[in-house]
Scaffold this motif. Structure first.
Motif, short mmCIF file in Angstrom:
data_model
loop_
_atom_site.label_atom_id
_atom_site.label_comp_id
_atom_site.label_asym_id
_atom_site.label_seq_id
_atom_site.Cartn_x
_atom_site.Cartn_y
_atom_site.Cartn_z
N LYS A 164 -18.18 83.67 -59.89
CA LYS A 164 -17.37 82.46 -59.84
C LYS A 164 -17.85 81.55 -58.71
O LYS A 164 -18.35 82.02 -57.69
CB LYS A 164 -15.89 82.80 -59.65
CG LYS A 164 -15.25 83.45 -60.86
CD LYS A 164 -13.76 83.64 -60.66
CE LYS A 164 -13.12 84.23 -61.92
NZ LYS A 164 -11.65 84.37 -61.77
N LYS A 199 -11.42 68.54 -65.28
CA LYS A 199 -11.95 69.35 -66.38
C LYS A 199 -12.34 70.76 -65.93
O LYS A 199 -12.60 71.63 -66.77
CB LYS A 199 -13.16 68.66 -67.00
CG LYS A 199 -12.83 67.35 -67.70
CD LYS A 199 -14.08 66.75 -68.34
CE LYS A 199 -13.74 65.45 -69.06
NZ LYS A 199 -14.95 64.87 -69.70
N PRO A 201 -12.03 74.44 -64.98
CA PRO A 201 -11.02 75.49 -65.26
C PRO A 201 -10.79 76.36 -64.03
O PRO A 201 -11.24 77.50 -63.95
CB PRO A 201 -11.67 76.29 -66.41
CG PRO A 201 -13.14 76.16 -66.16
CD PRO A 201 -13.35 74.80 -65.55
N ASP A 203 -9.04 78.69 -61.14
CA ASP A 203 -8.02 79.74 -61.04
C ASP A 203 -7.15 79.47 -59.81
O ASP A 203 -7.22 78.39 -59.20
CB ASP A 203 -8.67 81.13 -60.98
CG ASP A 203 -9.52 81.35 -59.72
OD1 ASP A 203 -9.49 80.49 -58.81
OD2 ASP A 203 -10.22 82.37 -59.64
N PHE A 208 -14.00 78.70 -60.47
CA PHE A 208 -14.22 78.66 -61.92
C PHE A 208 -15.41 79.56 -62.27
O PHE A 208 -16.33 79.73 -61.46
CB PHE A 208 -14.44 77.23 -62.42
CG PHE A 208 -15.65 76.53 -61.85
CD1 PHE A 208 -16.90 76.62 -62.49
CD2 PHE A 208 -15.55 75.78 -60.68
CE1 PHE A 208 -18.00 75.96 -61.97
CE2 PHE A 208 -16.66 75.13 -60.15
CZ PHE A 208 -17.89 75.22 -60.80
N PHE A 283 -17.97 74.67 -69.49
CA PHE A 283 -16.96 75.40 -68.72
C PHE A 283 -16.36 76.53 -69.54
O PHE A 283 -16.18 76.42 -70.76
CB PHE A 283 -15.87 74.44 -68.26
CG PHE A 283 -16.38 73.32 -67.41
CD1 PHE A 283 -17.17 73.58 -66.30
CD2 PHE A 283 -16.09 72.00 -67.73
CE1 PHE A 283 -17.66 72.54 -65.52
CE2 PHE A 283 -16.57 70.96 -66.95
CZ PHE A 283 -17.36 71.23 -65.85
N LYS A 284 -16.04 77.61 -68.86
CA LYS A 284 -15.44 78.79 -69.49
C LYS A 284 -14.05 78.99 -68.91
O LYS A 284 -13.89 79.31 -67.73
CB LYS A 284 -16.30 80.04 -69.23
CG LYS A 284 -17.78 79.85 -69.54
CD LYS A 284 -18.01 79.43 -70.99
CE LYS A 284 -19.50 79.22 -71.26
NZ LYS A 284 -19.74 78.71 -72.63
N ARG A 285 -13.07 78.79 -69.77
CA ARG A 285 -11.68 78.87 -69.32
C ARG A 285 -11.14 80.27 -69.60
O ARG A 285 -11.15 80.74 -70.74
CB ARG A 285 -10.83 77.83 -70.04
CG ARG A 285 -9.40 77.71 -69.51
CD ARG A 285 -8.69 76.55 -70.19
NE ARG A 285 -9.40 75.30 -69.98
CZ ARG A 285 -9.27 74.54 -68.89
NH1 ARG A 285 -8.45 74.92 -67.92
NH2 ARG A 285 -9.95 73.43 -68.77
N GLU A 286 -10.67 80.93 -68.55
CA GLU A 286 -10.11 82.28 -68.70
C GLU A 286 -8.73 82.19 -69.33
O GLU A 286 -7.89 81.40 -68.90
CB GLU A 286 -10.01 82.98 -67.34
CG GLU A 286 -11.35 83.33 -66.73
CD GLU A 286 -11.20 84.05 -65.40
OE1 GLU A 286 -11.80 85.11 -65.23
OE2 GLU A 286 -10.46 83.52 -64.55
N ASP A 288 -4.97 83.11 -70.05
CA ASP A 288 -3.89 83.69 -69.25
C ASP A 288 -3.68 85.14 -69.68
O ASP A 288 -3.88 85.49 -70.86
CB ASP A 288 -2.61 82.89 -69.46
CG ASP A 288 -1.47 83.39 -68.60
OD1 ASP A 288 -1.45 83.08 -67.40
OD2 ASP A 288 -0.62 84.13 -69.14
N ILE A 338 -14.02 79.75 -74.12
CA ILE A 338 -12.85 80.60 -73.85
C ILE A 338 -13.32 81.98 -73.44
O ILE A 338 -14.10 82.63 -74.16
CB ILE A 338 -11.95 80.71 -75.10
CG1 ILE A 338 -11.42 79.32 -75.48
CG2 ILE A 338 -10.78 81.67 -74.84
CD1 ILE A 338 -10.62 79.31 -76.77
#
Length: 585
Positions: A164, A199, A201, A203, A208, A283-286, A288, A338
């Motif tokens: 990260k 934009k 992502p 935490d 990110f 971008f890679k969004r974790e 929830d 994702i």
């Protein structure tokens, strides 16, 4: 409460959800992120690295170099009109005034130089923007000359791998953005565009995930000294983003990455990967943890359904296919931006397969023991074992011929006792005597065929082969006689008289197996040998054990017996020579 498969699956799922919430098995999550998600792609040739490498150290001398060399590098690069020049090298302190001044002037002339700062943090941090205790910045004058400054702090995971990027932290209430973000922001400004931090992502710690493009040493790296010497023309850097940073081993500015957990990547190359990610908006969004928990629950419910509806082999193959779909789906979603958690669902599915094997094995053992305990009260344990071993084949009608030893034992004096005692007392007495006969038979590995009123029939050498079965039958009979002494004493004290056993034993060929109808069958032995043993028992006097000649011949060297001569029995034309057992040698 009987434990069922759904209870086992529920416990495993609850543990997995708890571990997911707490991030207990982060190493498993890291494994799938590194080996399933991350994939190499072409590097952006617009990003070029000017490397402070071993060749440059040989050409320019030991580090640190004069600031004049850095001034010359900036001027040389500026001739080619690059979009951004960024130093991944700190200049926290002044050196000599002349070279510092040259460097400051060169940076000011270029107008597109980004310089690094470095924050120092406490050992613990809470969710939210991290607060730096100290901040190392470029020396006075150089910071003002730079187009921007950004932090170069790198935070590794527990396994010392960089996954990260830290977007920003605070120092005295002022936000300090990352080195790569400031490079990207300046690059976008020079293109007449605006960088949009919303934009990202991020935490809870303003980080990110890094979508790495390459493994180590894939970006073009040009030697620092080659640029100074003119070996690489200045116009080569036109419209490029130039990152300047250490490439030699002695700088200790390298880190492990998901792309290679054995070979470290230089810090400046990690910046290149992050910069390309920003430029491509990859971008890679974790997800929830609640969404990951929902996916985990759905996968477990489906796996449970497969375990219940399919046989073990098909269910395992189906769950293996489900795991493959899970991994493939995770990889697909990663491409869509994702980041799905695989480090809990996939191991849970694998552990579920193992749990099913163990559960079925234990359940079968428990059920086998339960059936043996219950069914064994009605038929011999050997018969139960044979049925459990052979399944439906063990319940087919039919018989086998074999030489057996058959023992009949009856209670003498039971009828007079029935007239004096209450029915409940009769049942109690009968149970004690029958329990004694059964235990003596089992102790000698015989098969308890059946109870016939107050009589007991046992066979030796069926269904399991039994060595020396005549002697084992004799020992069982003698144990019954000895055990009855105590019972007789108890009855005499209670009712004024006792009862004794009459026992008959005969050895010969017989047919044994499941005899009867398809709806009601009995495991027993039939034939003349059985009839003869029953006749011997009926001719035995109270307390007497009668052996046929065939049984006597098989055991005569190991017993004490007296010949009773020949007797005539019902159903047989020829007489039978019999013996009375008086003891064991």
């Amino acid at each position: 409460m009987k434990i069922k498969l759904k209870h086992v699956m529920a416990v495993l799922t609850a543990l997995a959800l708890l571990c997911l919430y707490r991030g207990t098995f982060s190493q498993a999550e890291f494994f799938f992120q590194d080996h399933v998600m991350q994939r190499e792609s072409p590097v952006d040739t617009q990003i070029v690295i000017v490397a402070v490498d071993d060749q440059s150290l040989e050409d320019l001398g030991t580090w640190p170099w004069s600031r004049s060399a850095h001034a010359q590098l900036v001027d040389t690069l500026s001739e080619g009109k690059p979009e951004v020049i960024a130093f991944d090298v700190t200049f926290a302190t002044s050196s000599d005034e002349e070279s510092d001044s040259e460097f400051v002037d060169a940076v000011a002339r270029a107008g597109n130089v980004v310089l690094p700062v470095y924050g120092t943090f406490s050992e613990s941090a809470r969710l939210g923007a991290i607060e730096a205790e100290e901040l190392s910045e470029p020396f006075d004058g150089l910071k003002e000359a730079a187009a921007a400054t950004g932090h170069i702090n790198t935070i590794t995971d527990s396994d010392r791998v960089v996954r990260k990027a830290l977007y920003s932290f605070n120092k005295d209430g002022v936000q300090v953005n990352s080195f790569t973000w400031e490079i990207y922001k300046l690059y976008m400004q020079r293109l007449g565009k605006q960088a949009d931090a919303s934009k990202l992502p991020l935490d809870g710690f303003q980080r990110f995930p890094i979508a790495y493009t390459s493994s180590p040493n894939q970006y073009e790296a040009i030697s620092y000294s080659a640029v100074l010497s003119g070996d690489v023309p200045a116009d080569y850097f036109t419209n490029k983003i130039v990152l300047i940073g250490p490439y030699a081993v002695g700088f200790n500015d390298d880190y492990l990455t998901p792309m290679n957990d054995k070979q470290a990547m230089n810090g400046v190359e990690i910046h290149a990967n992050i910069l390309q990610q920003l430029m491509e908006q990859d971008f890679k969004r974790e997800l929830d943890w609640k969404w990951n928990a929902l996916v985990l629950l759905a996968s477990v419910v489906l796996a449970y359904y497969l375990f219940r509806k399919l046989n073990m082999l098909l269910s395992f193959l189906s769950v293996a296919a489900l795991i493959a779909v899970f991994i493939g789906g995770g990889r697909y979603l990663y491409g869509q931006g994702i980041l799905l958690s695989l480090g809990y669902a996939v191991p849970l599915l694998a552990v579920s397969c193992l749990a099913v094997v163990i559960f079925n094995y234990v359940s079968e053992l428990v059920e086998r023991r339960r059936v043996t305990d219950i069914f064994g009260r009605y038929v011999a344990p050997q018969v139960v074992s044979q049925i459990l071993k052979n399944g439906e084949d063990g319940l087919k009608l039919g018989g086998s011929r074999r030489v057996l030893t058959v023992l009949f034992v009856d209670i003498r004096g039971f009828t007079p006792l029935s007239e004096k005692a209450e029915p409940e007392e009769i049942v109690e007495i009968l149970n004690e005597y029958l329990d004694l006969t059964a235990s003596c038979i089992f102790e000698q590995e015989g098969t308890l065929d059946k109870f016939i009123g107050d009589a007991t029939m046992a066979i030796f050498n069926a269904p399991l082969l039994l060595e020396d079965h005549p002697m084992k039958a004799v020992r069982a009979a003698w144990a019954m006689k000895q055990g009855s002494v105590e019972l007789e004493k108890k009855l005499t004290e209670r009712f004024g008289f006792g009862v004794k056993f009459g026992i008959g034993i005969h050895t010969g060929p017989a047919v044994f197996g499941n005899i009867g109808s398809k709806t009601r069958m009995d495991y027993t032995a039939i034939g003349d040998t059985v009839n003869t043993a029953a006749r011997l028992e009926s001719n035995a006097k109270p307390g007497q054990i009668v052996l046929s000649e065939s049984t006597y011949e098989a055991v005569k060297d190991r017993i004490l017996a007296e010949s009773l001569g020949e007797i005539k029995v019902k159903g047989k034309e020829q007489g039978i020579h019999i013996y009375e057992l008086e003891g064991l040698k």
